[in-house]
Design a protein around this motif. Structure first.
Motif, PDB file in Angstrom:
ATOM      1  N   TRP A  92     -16.366  89.456  55.233  1.00 37.62           N
ATOM      2  CA  TRP A  92     -17.360  91.210  55.477  1.00 37.62           C
ATOM      3  C   TRP A  92     -17.477  91.585  56.517  1.00 37.62           C
ATOM      4  N   THR A  96     -16.717  95.630  57.344  1.00 39.57           N
ATOM      5  CA  THR A  96     -17.384  96.920  56.872  1.00 39.57           C
ATOM      6  C   THR A  96     -16.805  97.492  58.121  1.00 39.57           C
ATOM      7  N   ALA A 108     -24.432  89.415  54.999  1.00 42.37           N
ATOM      8  CA  ALA A 108     -23.233  88.385  54.839  1.00 42.37           C
ATOM      9  C   ALA A 108     -23.457  87.803  55.051  1.00 42.37           C
ATOM     10  N   SER A 112     -23.358  84.576  51.659  1.00 43.12           N
ATOM     11  CA  SER A 112     -22.742  84.197  51.564  1.00 43.12           C
ATOM     12  C   SER A 112     -23.233  82.897  51.543  1.00 43.12           C
ATOM     13  N   THR A 312     -23.273  94.521  49.656  1.00 44.95           N
ATOM     14  CA  THR A 312     -23.400  93.266  50.625  1.00 44.95           C
ATOM     15  C   THR A 312     -23.807  92.109  50.374  1.00 44.95           C
ATOM     16  N   THR A 315     -21.696  91.338  46.886  1.00 46.38           N
ATOM     17  CA  THR A 315     -20.050  91.361  46.902  1.00 46.38           C
ATOM     18  C   THR A 315     -20.003  88.985  48.038  1.00 46.38           C
ATOM     19  N   CYS A 316     -21.010  89.496  48.729  1.00 40.15           N
ATOM     20  CA  CYS A 316     -21.167  87.919  50.002  1.00 40.15           C
ATOM     21  C   CYS A 316     -21.359  86.331  48.375  1.00 40.15           C
TER      22      CYS A 316
END
Length: 332
Positions: A92, A96, A108, A112, A312, A315-316
């Motif tokens: 990620w 970015t 992130a 994650s 973020t 997605t993470c």
């Protein structure tokens, strides 16, 4: 060499790679405003930022303990879980950076870790207190980052600026901004490098099968060095976005934005709250811009930055979950 030890070495290497990427990804946090106002050349600003990032990284471990102890229960710590979190966060960050978006390296990594943790044992192994602390920092630091510069700018204008000639203001705050940029770099190192310290400590707990009570000295030194080296490389794409595309800045504007953001970040570090230095300095720049009038801020660019923040977390979490499943499926 036993497979588990090889795995630990790979995890430590990945963590330091993440820290290095975090350094050049977040260089803009400390120096974008001083470069935009031409107080420092890019080379001077990057060199100063690299040194102060290292110094800041050596000043505490409260955030590291939050990452290593308060996000995922230690009893479920595995090298596969940590590896999945790191690969997700690195991916990620690189995406970015490529897009020139100042997203949060901190969130992130942490989300994650949440995603990989959910993949490993479900939501039950996630510690609500630690995630809540992170979300508190996520929500409050941008708000404070926007409001405090506005208040500080009005206070400066009332107490000092209205009595000074424009040329004197510029000359005075050119020097002041060098100090504020150094303070910003120091606070960045103090908060962001600790996330890497925390994730390595979490990996060590997984390897040894027992919770580490302190962050080892070699971990502190390695994380500080990796971030400093990454900062020395610089992240010009994001520097351009934050320093030139959001609002036109003068030295006094840069001083106010950097000082406000650094105070917020430093306070969070002492409280063990992982905050986004990117979110904080970005909103501080926007806050300063609004004191010149709302039309002075390029809100379309600001909107793209906010979009990166919003995406973020989900997605993470998803990336961490998927990568952990893949690691288990291929038997790494």
């Amino acid at each position: 060499m036993e497979p588990a030890l090889i795995g630990l070495i790979i995890i430590v290497a990945l963590a330091l790679i993440f820290d290095f990427i975090n350094g050049f990804h977040d260089t803009a946090n400390a120096i974008a405003t001083s470069v935009a106002t031409r107080v420092l050349t890019p080379a001077q600003a990057i060199a100063m930022s690299a040194v102060m990032n290292v110094v800041g990284a050596l000043t505490g471990t409260a955030v590291a303990k939050t990452v290593s102890e308060d996000i995922v229960s230690q009893q479920y710590a595995t090298l596969e879980l940590v590896g999945a979190a790191l690969l997700s966060a690195i991916g990620w960050n690189l995406f970015t950076w490529w897009k020139g978006l100042p997203s949060s390296s901190s969130h992130a990594l942490i989300f994650s870790l949440v995603g990989a943790g959910v993949a490993a044992g479900g939501w039950g192994i996630i510690i609500p207190k630690g995630v809540q602390k992170t979300l508190t920092g996520l929500l409050t630091s941008p708000v404070l980052g926007f409001m405090i510069p506005i208040l500080l700018m009005f206070l400066l204008s009332w107490l000092v600026l209205r009595w000074m000639r424009p040329r004197t203001v510029t000359r005075t705050f050119r020097w002041a901004q060098i100090l504020s940029a150094a303070f910003m770099a120091f606070s960045h190192g103090g908060n962001d490098a600790q996330k890497t310290m925390g994730i390595i400590t979490f990996a060590l707990s997984a390897y040894f099968g027992t919770q580490m009570q302190t962050v080892p000295l070699w971990v502190i030194l390695a994380a500080a060095t990796a971030m400093g080296m990454g900062t020395a490389i610089g992240g010009w794409r994001i520097i351009k976005t934050m320093g030139f595309k959001v609002v036109d800045l003068k030295p006094v504007d840069g001083f106010v934005a950097e000082t406000s953001a650094a105070l917020i970040i430093e306070t969070a570090s002492r409280l063990g709250i992982p905050v986004s230095t990117t979110h904080t300095i970005s909103t501080a720049i926007m806050g300063v811009g609004t004191t010149k009038g709302f039309k002075k801020v390029k809100w379309q660019v600001a909107g793209k930055i906010v979009s990166a923040w919003v995406f973020t977390i989900p997605t993470c979490i998803a990336l961490g979950w998927v990568i952990h499943k893949i690691i288990l499926a291929i038997g790494v």
